[in-house]
Design a protein around this motif. Structure first.
Motif, PDB file in Angstrom:
ATOM      1  N   UNK A  72      -6.009   0.818   8.734  1.00  0.00           N
ATOM      2  CA  UNK A  72      -4.593   0.460   8.674  1.00  0.00           C
ATOM      3  C   UNK A  72      -4.275  -0.301   7.394  1.00  0.00           C
ATOM      4  N   UNK A  73      -5.123  -1.250   7.029  1.00  0.00           N
ATOM      5  CA  UNK A  73      -4.889  -1.996   5.782  1.00  0.00           C
ATOM      6  C   UNK A  73      -4.962  -1.080   4.564  1.00  0.00           C
ATOM      7  N   UNK A  74      -5.856  -0.098   4.609  1.00  0.00           N
ATOM      8  CA  UNK A  74      -5.935   0.864   3.506  1.00  0.00           C
ATOM      9  C   UNK A  74      -4.651   1.689   3.415  1.00  0.00           C
ATOM     10  N   UNK A  75      -4.072   2.058   4.562  1.00  0.00           N
ATOM     11  CA  UNK A  75      -2.828   2.822   4.546  1.00  0.00           C
ATOM     12  C   UNK A  75      -1.689   2.025   3.929  1.00  0.00           C
ATOM     13  N   UNK A  76      -1.630   0.729   4.250  1.00  0.00           N
ATOM     14  CA  UNK A  76      -0.628  -0.119   3.599  1.00  0.00           C
ATOM     15  C   UNK A  76      -0.898  -0.184   2.097  1.00  0.00           C
ATOM     16  N   UNK A  77      -2.172  -0.218   1.720  1.00  0.00           N
ATOM     17  CA  UNK A  77      -2.527  -0.231   0.308  1.00  0.00           C
ATOM     18  C   UNK A  77      -2.164   1.060  -0.399  1.00  0.00           C
TER      19      UNK A  77
ATOM     20  N   UNK B  61       5.069   1.757   7.880  1.00  0.00           N
ATOM     21  CA  UNK B  61       4.485   1.369   6.590  1.00  0.00           C
ATOM     22  C   UNK B  61       5.441   1.722   5.446  1.00  0.00           C
ATOM     23  N   UNK B  62       6.020   2.909   5.496  1.00  0.00           N
ATOM     24  CA  UNK B  62       6.918   3.390   4.445  1.00  0.00           C
ATOM     25  C   UNK B  62       8.107   2.449   4.258  1.00  0.00           C
ATOM     26  N   UNK B  63       8.545   1.817   5.336  1.00  0.00           N
ATOM     27  CA  UNK B  63       9.739   0.956   5.295  1.00  0.00           C
ATOM     28  C   UNK B  63       9.406  -0.533   5.185  1.00  0.00           C
ATOM     29  N   UNK B  64       8.127  -0.858   4.983  1.00  0.00           N
ATOM     30  CA  UNK B  64       7.718  -2.263   4.884  1.00  0.00           C
ATOM     31  C   UNK B  64       7.915  -2.785   3.459  1.00  0.00           C
ATOM     32  N   UNK B  65       8.473  -3.986   3.366  1.00  0.00           N
ATOM     33  CA  UNK B  65       8.668  -4.602   2.048  1.00  0.00           C
ATOM     34  C   UNK B  65       7.429  -5.370   1.604  1.00  0.00           C
TER      35      UNK B  65
ATOM     36  N   UNK C  95       0.536   3.089   0.405  1.00  0.00           N
ATOM     37  CA  UNK C  95       1.978   3.301   0.279  1.00  0.00           C
ATOM     38  C   UNK C  95       2.749   2.158  -0.359  1.00  0.00           C
ATOM     39  N   UNK C  96       2.240   0.924  -0.291  1.00  0.00           N
ATOM     40  CA  UNK C  96       3.009  -0.196  -0.879  1.00  0.00           C
ATOM     41  C   UNK C  96       2.653  -0.417  -2.351  1.00  0.00           C
ATOM     42  N   UNK C  97       1.434  -0.862  -2.682  1.00  0.00           N
ATOM     43  CA  UNK C  97       1.109  -1.051  -4.099  1.00  0.00           C
ATOM     44  C   UNK C  97       0.520   0.204  -4.749  1.00  0.00           C
ATOM     45  N   UNK C  98       0.433   1.301  -3.975  1.00  0.00           N
ATOM     46  CA  UNK C  98      -0.058   2.580  -4.505  1.00  0.00           C
ATOM     47  C   UNK C  98      -1.511   2.503  -4.945  1.00  0.00           C
ATOM     48  N   UNK C  99      -2.333   1.924  -4.086  1.00  0.00           N
ATOM     49  CA  UNK C  99      -3.729   1.693  -4.434  1.00  0.00           C
ATOM     50  C   UNK C  99      -4.587   2.943  -4.408  1.00  0.00           C
ATOM     51  N   UNK C 100      -5.095   3.327  -5.575  1.00  0.00           N
ATOM     52  CA  UNK C 100      -5.932   4.522  -5.658  1.00  0.00           C
ATOM     53  C   UNK C 100      -7.255   4.337  -4.923  1.00  0.00           C
ATOM     54  N   UNK C 101      -7.808   3.106  -4.956  1.00  0.00           N
ATOM     55  CA  UNK C 101      -9.077   2.887  -4.259  1.00  0.00           C
ATOM     56  C   UNK C 101      -8.918   3.074  -2.754  1.00  0.00           C
ATOM     57  N   UNK C 102      -7.718   2.780  -2.236  1.00  0.00           N
ATOM     58  CA  UNK C 102      -7.445   2.979  -0.809  1.00  0.00           C
ATOM     59  C   UNK C 102      -7.424   4.470  -0.477  1.00  0.00           C
TER      60      UNK C 102
ATOM     61  N   UNK D 115      -2.976  -8.195   4.406  1.00  0.00           N
ATOM     62  CA  UNK D 115      -4.108  -7.575   5.090  1.00  0.00           C
ATOM     63  C   UNK D 115      -4.942  -8.610   5.836  1.00  0.00           C
ATOM     64  N   UNK D 116      -5.866  -8.128   6.631  1.00  0.00           N
ATOM     65  CA  UNK D 116      -6.874  -8.999   7.233  1.00  0.00           C
ATOM     66  C   UNK D 116      -7.833  -9.470   6.131  1.00  0.00           C
ATOM     67  N   UNK D 117      -8.550 -10.571   6.376  1.00  0.00           N
ATOM     68  CA  UNK D 117      -9.497 -11.061   5.366  1.00  0.00           C
ATOM     69  C   UNK D 117     -10.571 -10.021   5.045  1.00  0.00           C
ATOM     70  N   UNK D 118     -10.961  -9.966   3.786  1.00  0.00           N
ATOM     71  CA  UNK D 118     -12.079  -9.135   3.342  1.00  0.00           C
ATOM     72  C   UNK D 118     -12.981 -10.011   2.474  1.00  0.00           C
ATOM     73  N   UNK D 119     -14.151  -9.497   2.134  1.00  0.00           N
ATOM     74  CA  UNK D 119     -15.120 -10.307   1.386  1.00  0.00           C
ATOM     75  C   UNK D 119     -14.541 -10.827   0.077  1.00  0.00           C
ATOM     76  N   UNK D 120     -13.772  -9.975  -0.622  1.00  0.00           N
ATOM     77  CA  UNK D 120     -13.230 -10.393  -1.919  1.00  0.00           C
ATOM     78  C   UNK D 120     -11.950 -11.202  -1.800  1.00  0.00           C
ATOM     79  N   UNK D 121     -11.361 -11.241  -0.594  1.00  0.00           N
ATOM     80  CA  UNK D 121     -10.107 -11.980  -0.388  1.00  0.00           C
ATOM     81  C   UNK D 121     -10.122 -12.578   1.012  1.00  0.00           C
ATOM     82  N   UNK D 122     -10.733 -13.775   1.159  1.00  0.00           N
ATOM     83  CA  UNK D 122     -10.859 -14.392   2.489  1.00  0.00           C
ATOM     84  C   UNK D 122      -9.529 -14.633   3.186  1.00  0.00           C
ATOM     85  N   UNK D 123      -8.451 -14.752   2.430  1.00  0.00           N
ATOM     86  CA  UNK D 123      -7.126 -14.940   3.023  1.00  0.00           C
ATOM     87  C   UNK D 123      -6.353 -13.625   3.125  1.00  0.00           C
TER      88      UNK D 123
END
Length: 367
Positions: free
Chosen positions: A167-172, A248-252, A174-181, A256-264
């Motif tokens: 789910x966090x990857x899907x937000x990544x 997701x498409x309509x989210x401003x 459509x929102x910031x257009x994350x290629x790694x996601x 995300x949930x915490x990950x190793x590189x971003x605890x918050x």
């Protein structure tokens, strides 16, 4: 024999004869009565059968009258608003009323375009439909990052080795257009980006996107990766029926949930809403969207808006500019939606790094 005896014997014979005659007559009357009864019975049965048949026919006729569908009045088509696209910045554009798929306005809607990161709408819906548990953790392989960095692809901000929910990857995506996601989802679902692109093409064929062919899940430029703005509306009409995609498409903004590189956790903002002072348009607002940019595709935008309770989708492509110029794709969408009479129908993405010196590389990134 005396005369008296002879008379007596004759009288007896007469009486016997009379009794026989009487019995015969009685017998005839009895037989006649029986036959008369039989005839009356048979006639009654015949009348009953005729009456029953008549009743059945009458009932059937009544049933047929009852069951005959009455003609329904043809609904009066809702008038389409008048919108002029001739003055927009984009080379191609189309406006569709979402409720019935009617085309309100168009400009070179069937001209082949490069979709850039509008591709990620297909990436997202195919991923949603092929992952049973969106809380499933997916590990982002370190190997997927280097090619994306090299091509200057837009990134969501995850690091190699991060374990991220689908789910966090899907937000990544459509929102910031994350290629790694995108690559992370493709590898998890299909084993490779090329195999996932095959799934995207199969979905495009299913949706009647006859002028579309996908090579990548990111939208990074490839001459064989193309579509039309009309085909993209077919995708949007389908994808927006999916509750997860629409949300997701309509989210401003989303964290995300915490990950190793971003605890918050990482906080994502919609690349489209970031380019707007306000989502408000005449009689409504822009509800969601997905931007796109490469130097070959120009500035692109697929968006959803509601005007006076009626939803519209708009896709534009090929506007001049880049990620550092004015957001002409967003201006086009606002211009188009603002032309809709409320009474008639009832920005470019982030790239990896902001150094202007890297602009030549980033211009080739799908945003």
């Amino acid at each position: 024999m005396s005369q008296k005896k002879r008379l007596s014997k004759a009288a007896r014979r007469r009486r016997q004869r009379n009794r026989r005659v009487a019995l015969f007559v009685v017998g005839l009357l009895a037989v006649g009565a029986v036959w008369l009864g039989i005839l009356l019975f048979l006639n009654g049965k015949k009348e009953d059968a005729g009456q029953k048949k008549q009743t059945e026919q009458q009932t059937e006729e009544e049933a047929n009258v009852t069951e005959t569908p009455q003609p329904t009045a043809t609904p009066t088509p809702q008038p389409l608003p008048s919108v002029d696209m001739s003055g927009i910045n984009s080379r191609s554009g189309i406006l569709i009323r979402l409720s019935d798929g009617q085309t309100v306005a168009e400009k070179d809607a069937d001209t082949q375009i490069y979709p850039a990161s509008m591709t990620k709408m297909m990436t997202a819906i195919v991923a949603i439909e092929n992952i049973s548990d969106l809380n499933e953790p997916i590990t982002l392989s370190p190997e997927l990052f280097a090619p994306l960095y090299e091509e200057g692809a837009s990134m969501a901000g995850f690091a190699p080795g991060d374990q991220v929910s689908a789910l966090d990857l899907l937000y990544g995506v459509l929102l910031p257009s994350g290629a790694e996601c995108c690559i992370g989802l493709a590898d998890q679902i299909a084993g490779s980006e090329s195999a996932f692109a095959d799934m995207m093409n199969a979905k495009a064929q299913e949706l009647g996107m006859t002028a579309t062919h996908f090579v990548t899940c990111t939208g990074l430029h490839d001459p064989e990766h193309y579509t039309t703005v009309r085909d993209l509306t077919k995708l949007m009409i389908y994808a927006l029926q999916n509750e997860t995609f629409r949300t997701i498409f309509c989210t401003k903004q989303y964290t995300t949930s915490p990950v190793a590189s971003a605890p918050d956790g990482l906080t994502f903002s919609s690349s489209m809403f970031d380019k707007m002072d306000s989502p408000a348009v005449n009689g409504g607002e822009i509800e969601g969207g997905k931007t796109g940019y490469t130097s070959d595709a120009g500035l692109c935008l697929a968006s959803l808006a509601v005007v006076d309770g009626t939803e519209y989708i708009c896709v534009t492509a090929g506007a001049e500019g880049n990620t550092w110029t004015e957001p002409y794709h967003v201006y086009d969408a606002q211009n188009i939606y603002n032309q809709i009479d409320p009474s008639a129908g009832s920005g470019s993405d982030q790239t990896d790094g902001t150094d202007a010196a890297a602009s030549d590389t980033a211009e080739n990134a799908a945003a």
